[in-house]
Enzyme design. Sequence first.
Site, PDB file in Angstrom:
ATOM      1  N   ARG A 240      -5.085  41.286  28.942  1.00  9.27           N
ATOM      2  CA  ARG A 240      -4.731  40.188  28.046  1.00  9.27           C
ATOM      3  C   ARG A 240      -5.892  39.206  27.981  1.00  9.27           C
ATOM      4  O   ARG A 240      -6.525  38.891  28.992  1.00  9.27           O
ATOM      5  CB  ARG A 240      -3.461  39.455  28.551  1.00  9.27           C
ATOM      6  N   GLU A 268      -6.669  36.949  18.986  1.00  6.48           N
ATOM      7  CA  GLU A 268      -7.147  38.181  18.374  1.00  6.48           C
ATOM      8  C   GLU A 268      -6.867  38.136  16.870  1.00  6.48           C
ATOM      9  O   GLU A 268      -5.746  37.812  16.481  1.00  6.48           O
ATOM     10  CB  GLU A 268      -6.445  39.398  18.992  1.00  6.48           C
ATOM     11  N   HIS A 287      -8.932  45.971  20.393  1.00  4.27           N
ATOM     12  CA  HIS A 287      -7.652  46.231  21.057  1.00  4.27           C
ATOM     13  C   HIS A 287      -7.192  47.690  20.853  1.00  4.27           C
ATOM     14  O   HIS A 287      -6.130  47.963  20.299  1.00  4.27           O
ATOM     15  CB  HIS A 287      -6.573  45.270  20.544  1.00  4.27           C
ATOM     16  N   GLY A 290      -4.781  50.740  24.492  1.00 10.78           N
ATOM     17  CA  GLY A 290      -3.467  51.362  24.618  1.00 10.78           C
ATOM     18  C   GLY A 290      -3.338  52.563  23.696  1.00 10.78           C
ATOM     19  O   GLY A 290      -4.325  53.181  23.302  1.00 10.78           O
TER      20      GLY A 290
END
Length: 329
Positions: A240, A268, A287, A290
């Site tokens: 984060r 972001e 990002h 994930g």
Amino acid sequence: MTKIVFLQGKDAIERGFSAEQLDRLRTLGEVVLNETDGPPTLEQMKRQIASADIAITSWGCQPLTEDILAHAPDLKAVLHAAGTVKGIVTPAVWEKGIRVSNASEALGKGVAETALGLTIASLKDMWRLSQHTKTGAWGNRERVKELYDVTIGVVGAGKAGGHYIKLLQNFDVRVLLYDPIATHEEAQRLGAHKVDFDQLLTTSDVISIHAPSLPSTDNLFNRETLAKLKDDCILINTARGTIIDEAALTEELRSGRLFACLDVTNPEPPVPDHPFRKLPNAILLPHIAGSVNNGVYRLGVFIVEDIERFLNKEKMRGEVSSEQLSILA
């Protein structure tokens, strides 16, 4: 017959669940798909959840309030095909005894693999050497290091951090873990040595952040703590953006003392003229650590398997309790 309802939009279902996974679900009960694209509205969620025994949620779904849950008096389980459930569950969910699961374990595998990739690429100095080679040079290899005989510091032993430590067992490295929750025995089982934060900061060649966003982790890496890092330390953040004081990190990067790989920022995306976009010792990613594209299907598989566990009266692998919310991402 068990009624299994998807609350997320049709586009989100197709992105996270293959036709094979949906067919597997249909062997477990009646499957009701949301046929509308995009994040569901409050009214759509009320209609969709009607008479559900099991509800599947994902990114874009609204919190399951008392108002929504009133339309599903038989609801027994909510499975979140994403990471944190903090934006989905409400006190009403727990009060009604509804069991909750998420796919953070599946999501964490992608995060850990990305962190490992960044670790190897950064130690090998691939980013700088690639740029030099493109300009006609055949770069100086003095800074290149192998993933051998180095110390890797891991902040947080949750799903992503734990899997990152597991992946590191394939290499001859020393792994340190800072996690206030994990015990020495748990760290040892993972393959790491539990240490205090100062020891991790001062002795690690690479630090990979996998901590949740909590008041206690806000700006955990600040001017004081960043100053303790070894020269040439590689700092990786796939967790984060709030965990790092970006102004303090910018100062350290401008000095040339550290190298950073950042998959997350606060906010972001960062502003167009943010220093992270220009500094040569900052690798900035949008990002992607994930589950992205084909990796999202991991989440679908995990959710289907947890529904099978639930129907077999077993504990779900991704099960979350109300008591855990305060320490989860």
